[in-house]
Design a protein around this motif. Structure first.
Motif, PDB file in Angstrom:
ATOM      1  N   MET A  28       2.946   6.146  -0.516  1.00 17.14           N
ATOM      2  CA  MET A  28       4.213   6.836  -0.725  1.00 17.14           C
ATOM      3  C   MET A  28       4.146   7.633  -2.031  1.00 17.14           C
ATOM      4  SD  MET A  28       6.071   5.911   1.887  1.00 17.14           S
ATOM      5  CE  MET A  28       4.517   6.145   2.728  1.00 17.14           C
ATOM      6  N   HIS A  29       4.825   8.747  -2.062  1.00 19.90           N
ATOM      7  CA  HIS A  29       4.880   9.574  -3.273  1.00 19.90           C
ATOM      8  C   HIS A  29       5.596   8.803  -4.384  1.00 19.90           C
ATOM      9  CE1 HIS A  29       5.664  13.008  -5.901  1.00 19.90           C
ATOM     10  NE2 HIS A  29       4.716  13.638  -5.214  1.00 19.90           N
ATOM     11  N   PRO A  30       5.194   8.996  -5.641  1.00 19.61           N
ATOM     12  CA  PRO A  30       5.844   8.266  -6.754  1.00 19.61           C
ATOM     13  C   PRO A  30       7.361   8.403  -6.783  1.00 19.61           C
ATOM     14  CG  PRO A  30       3.862   9.345  -7.541  1.00 19.61           C
ATOM     15  CD  PRO A  30       4.057   9.803  -6.117  1.00 19.61           C
ATOM     16  N   GLU A  31       7.889   9.516  -6.264  1.00 19.96           N
ATOM     17  CA  GLU A  31       9.336   9.695  -6.290  1.00 19.96           C
ATOM     18  C   GLU A  31      10.048   8.925  -5.180  1.00 19.96           C
ATOM     19  OE1 GLU A  31      10.197  13.823  -6.220  1.00 19.96           O
ATOM     20  OE2 GLU A  31       9.221  14.255  -8.143  1.00 19.96           O
ATOM     21  N   GLN A  32       9.286   8.400  -4.231  1.00 22.14           N
ATOM     22  CA  GLN A  32       9.892   7.628  -3.130  1.00 22.14           C
ATOM     23  C   GLN A  32      10.041   6.172  -3.562  1.00 22.14           C
ATOM     24  OE1 GLN A  32       6.867   9.007  -0.183  1.00 22.14           O
ATOM     25  NE2 GLN A  32       8.661   9.523   1.070  1.00 22.14           N
ATOM     26  N   LYS A  33      10.936   5.954  -4.486  1.00 21.13           N
ATOM     27  CA  LYS A  33      11.040   4.638  -5.129  1.00 21.13           C
ATOM     28  C   LYS A  33      11.506   3.542  -4.171  1.00 21.13           C
ATOM     29  CE  LYS A  33      11.738   6.526  -9.754  1.00 21.13           C
ATOM     30  NZ  LYS A  33      12.616   6.590 -10.943  1.00 21.13           N
ATOM     31  N   LYS A  34      12.479   3.846  -3.313  1.00 19.67           N
ATOM     32  CA  LYS A  34      12.989   2.815  -2.415  1.00 19.67           C
ATOM     33  C   LYS A  34      11.934   2.365  -1.403  1.00 19.67           C
ATOM     34  CE  LYS A  34      16.971   1.635   0.453  1.00 19.67           C
ATOM     35  NZ  LYS A  34      18.268   2.105   0.989  1.00 19.67           N
ATOM     36  N   PRO A  35      11.254   3.294  -0.708  1.00 22.43           N
ATOM     37  CA  PRO A  35      10.184   2.856   0.209  1.00 22.43           C
ATOM     38  C   PRO A  35       9.071   2.109  -0.516  1.00 22.43           C
ATOM     39  CG  PRO A  35      10.818   5.110   0.697  1.00 22.43           C
ATOM     40  CD  PRO A  35      11.506   4.750  -0.579  1.00 22.43           C
ATOM     41  N   ARG A  36       8.707   2.569  -1.706  1.00 22.77           N
ATOM     42  CA  ARG A  36       7.639   1.901  -2.457  1.00 22.77           C
ATOM     43  C   ARG A  36       8.035   0.466  -2.782  1.00 22.77           C
ATOM     44  NH1 ARG A  36       3.799   5.251  -5.262  1.00 22.77           N
ATOM     45  NH2 ARG A  36       3.824   3.780  -7.022  1.00 22.77           N
ATOM     46  N   GLY A  37       9.279   0.265  -3.183  1.00 19.43           N
ATOM     47  CA  GLY A  37       9.735  -1.078  -3.512  1.00 19.43           C
ATOM     48  C   GLY A  37       9.774  -1.992  -2.301  1.00 19.43           C
ATOM     49  N   LEU A  38      10.201  -1.442  -1.159  1.00 20.69           N
ATOM     50  CA  LEU A  38      10.288  -2.244   0.057  1.00 20.69           C
ATOM     51  C   LEU A  38       8.894  -2.640   0.547  1.00 20.69           C
ATOM     52  CD1 LEU A  38      12.127  -3.440   2.198  1.00 20.69           C
ATOM     53  CD2 LEU A  38      11.986  -1.271   3.437  1.00 20.69           C
ATOM     54  N   ILE A  39       7.968  -1.686   0.554  1.00 23.35           N
ATOM     55  CA  ILE A  39       6.606  -1.997   0.968  1.00 23.35           C
ATOM     56  C   ILE A  39       6.001  -3.058   0.073  1.00 23.35           C
ATOM     57  CG2 ILE A  39       4.258  -1.048   1.115  1.00 23.35           C
ATOM     58  CD1 ILE A  39       5.540   1.596   2.001  1.00 23.35           C
ATOM     59  N   ASN A  40       6.214  -2.929  -1.202  1.00 24.15           N
ATOM     60  CA  ASN A  40       5.681  -3.906  -2.157  1.00 24.15           C
ATOM     61  C   ASN A  40       6.236  -5.303  -1.882  1.00 24.15           C
ATOM     62  OD1 ASN A  40       4.312  -4.542  -4.859  1.00 24.15           O
ATOM     63  ND2 ASN A  40       6.431  -5.157  -5.250  1.00 24.15           N
ATOM     64  N   ALA A  41       7.548  -5.397  -1.678  1.00 19.14           N
ATOM     65  CA  ALA A  41       8.185  -6.702  -1.477  1.00 19.14           C
ATOM     66  C   ALA A  41       7.717  -7.357  -0.179  1.00 19.14           C
ATOM     67  CB  ALA A  41       9.700  -6.532  -1.471  1.00 19.14           C
ATOM     68  N   VAL A  42       7.693  -6.576   0.918  1.00 23.26           N
ATOM     69  CA  VAL A  42       7.324  -7.147   2.218  1.00 23.26           C
ATOM     70  C   VAL A  42       5.859  -7.572   2.224  1.00 23.26           C
ATOM     71  CG1 VAL A  42       7.016  -6.637   4.663  1.00 23.26           C
ATOM     72  CG2 VAL A  42       9.108  -5.919   3.496  1.00 23.26           C
ATOM     73  N   LEU A  43       4.974  -6.733   1.724  1.00 20.07           N
ATOM     74  CA  LEU A  43       3.553  -7.062   1.774  1.00 20.07           C
ATOM     75  C   LEU A  43       3.201  -8.215   0.837  1.00 20.07           C
ATOM     76  CD1 LEU A  43       1.770  -3.608   2.153  1.00 20.07           C
ATOM     77  CD2 LEU A  43       2.275  -5.326   3.890  1.00 20.07           C
ATOM     78  N   ARG A  44       3.935  -8.387  -0.219  1.00 20.89           N
ATOM     79  CA  ARG A  44       3.694  -9.568  -1.080  1.00 20.89           C
ATOM     80  C   ARG A  44       4.034 -10.852  -0.317  1.00 20.89           C
ATOM     81  NH1 ARG A  44       2.251  -8.888  -6.175  1.00 20.89           N
ATOM     82  NH2 ARG A  44       2.412  -6.811  -7.112  1.00 20.89           N
ATOM     83  N   LYS A  45       5.068 -10.778   0.510  1.00 21.25           N
ATOM     84  CA  LYS A  45       5.402 -11.942   1.344  1.00 21.25           C
ATOM     85  C   LYS A  45       4.320 -12.174   2.403  1.00 21.25           C
ATOM     86  CE  LYS A  45      10.427 -11.714   0.795  1.00 21.25           C
ATOM     87  NZ  LYS A  45      11.728 -11.529   1.491  1.00 21.25           N
ATOM     88  N   VAL A  46       3.817 -11.070   2.976  1.00 20.78           N
ATOM     89  CA  VAL A  46       2.737 -11.199   3.950  1.00 20.78           C
ATOM     90  C   VAL A  46       1.516 -11.838   3.302  1.00 20.78           C
ATOM     91  CG1 VAL A  46       1.114  -9.912   5.406  1.00 20.78           C
ATOM     92  CG2 VAL A  46       3.527  -9.261   5.361  1.00 20.78           C
TER      93      VAL A  46
END
Length: 441
Positions: A115-133
């Motif tokens: 994700m582009h650095p400015e896409q903060k919400k998608p970046r945060g969601l991907i980070n949170a979900v994949l950490r759980k995975v």
């Protein structure tokens, strides 16, 4: 990278994972075949180093093979998919964590960076979900029904209804394995070539190589300058069997219908036949001609619609490798279950019936025709037998499992050949093929 790619381009060279994400998006999002996506310059695949290409291919095919398990795991943490969030970033990250033993920080970080650095919400969601995975994913995978999860409903129900659930499971599990490289030799001692290519000699006389590497760089693939032709071509062991049902064809005039890309044309030529290769597609026939030239084989190549085409004279033998859903080749094409459905089966079955009538009319009395498809769907195979037997003078010449070096269950009670991806499991399996030989009395 072109601005047509699925993931925003950031400064610097395209990363391997960004290319993998574009490839999977081209398949699942746009309905493109993976082979076409790999060749499309917009995917970025051709711009990568050999090492990165190998990684990208492995990541993309793993994501497609294990899509059901991956999505099942992600649904545990993401019940509603936010609009505008590219699923492939999440899927690729999960594939690395669950099936490719990637370090958690690398897999999560690289997925976020898609994700582009400015896409903060998608970046945060991907980070949170994949950490759980990364923490809980392996336990979730351990509880999954692997065969069922990775097989779309339309295929699963078809296979269970026709083959039974146990065989359907064996087929589905075979599709999770990378297919080996099967090699048909033009000439030479198989044992010598097996040593040269680090391969195994198969009972059929061909070779099987389990290792990776670019095919074009292997010894014997490139034609020598003396004009003798290269030593071998690539052809799954199951694909070599239909031509063998024709019997001795040395010196006979044989039609290879729907011939491109030419593996069976090469095989027929190697067996001593005078081959006419016919296909409707000029681009695919161009590849066939290139393969024949590389091998030093000759064939009369024609572009024609089989249903309308009338040869100058009848043939001693005909090989009809009919267009089909190709579900027997899912090991090699894990994108295929998501590009086809039941409507394709019905349309192709009707086309196959028209082609078999046209092919039969090209055959001399006393000649043999082999009808074959690389499909596991009975509508394209076993259910076509009654239509084949309705052809005037048609009589089945039963296949001989022993002569073909196959288990007895590879021949149906009608005498047709039926291979499954789960056969030869200890050797790496084979494609799913159906073939039946008919004599014109």
């Amino acid at each position: 990278m072109s601005d047509a790619s699925a993931f925003p381009t950031v400064p610097g060279p395209a990363s391997a994972r960004r290319v993998a994400a574009n490839l999977v998006d081209m398949v699942l999002g746009k309905g493109r075949a993976l082979d076409d996506a790999l060749a499309d310059p917009r995917s970025g695949f051709r711009d990568l180093s050999d090492r990165d290409r190998a990684f990208v291919r492995r990541l993309a095919t793993t994501t497609l093979r294990r899509r059901g398990q991956i999505d099942g795991c992600l649904r545990k943490f993401l019940t509603l998919w936010p609009k505008g969030l590219p699923r492939e970033a999440m899927r690729l990250g999960a594939a690395e964590l669950l099936f490719l033993d990637a370090p958690a920080h690398a897999a999560v970080g690289e997925a976020v960076n898609l994700m582009h650095p400015e896409q903060k919400k998608p970046r945060g969601l991907i980070n949170a979900v994949l950490r759980k995975v990364a923490i809980e994913g392996q336990a979730i995978v351990a509880e999954q029904d692997v065969a069922r999860a990775n097989t779309p409903d339309w295929l699963w129900q078809s296979w269970v209804n026709f083959y039974g659930e146990d065989v359907a499971r064996d087929i589905a599990m075979a599709h999770l394995q990378e297919a080996p490289l099967d090699i048909s030799l033009k000439d030479g001692d198989p044992a010598d070539w097996a040593e040269t290519l680090q391969a195994e000699v198969l009972p059929t006389g061909g070779l099987r190589r389990m290792g990776g590497g670019a095919v074009e760089s292997l010894p014997g693939f490139t034609a020598p300058e003396d004009g003798s032709g290269s030593a071998w071509w690539v052809q799954d062991v199951a694909a070599t069997l239909p031509a063998k049902l024709l019997g001795d064809i040395a010196g006979k005039r044989v039609a290879d219908l729907c011939a491109a890309p030419g593996g069976k044309t090469a095989q027929l030529a190697a067996l001593g036949a005078s081959v006419m290769a016919v296909d409707r597609s000029d681009p695919r026939l161009k590849r066939l001609k290139e393969n024949l030239k590389r091998l030093g084989f000759k064939a009369d190549v024609r572009t024609a619609e089989i249903e309308q085409w009338q040869p100058e004279e009848s043939f001693d033998a005909v090989l009809l490798d009919a267009p089909c859903t190709a579900t027997g080749t899912i090991r090699r094409h894990p994108d295929l279950p998501y590009l086809k459905d039941e409507t394709d089966v019905a349309k192709l079955a009707e086309l196959q019936r028209r082609l078999m009538v046209a092919a039969w009319a090209m055959l001399k009395p006393g000649g043999r025709m082999v009808y074959c498809v690389c499909s596991l769907q009975p509508e394209e195979a076993e259910y076509q037998i009654r239509h084949l037997l309705a052809l005037p003078g048609a009589e089945i010449i039963p296949a001989d499992a022993g002569r073909l070096h196959l288990p007895s269950e590879a021949v149906t009670h009608e005498g047709a050949l039926r291979t499954l991806p789960s056969m030869w499991s200890g050797r790496g399996g084979m494609d799913g093929f159906f073939a039946i030989c008919l004599q014109k009395n």
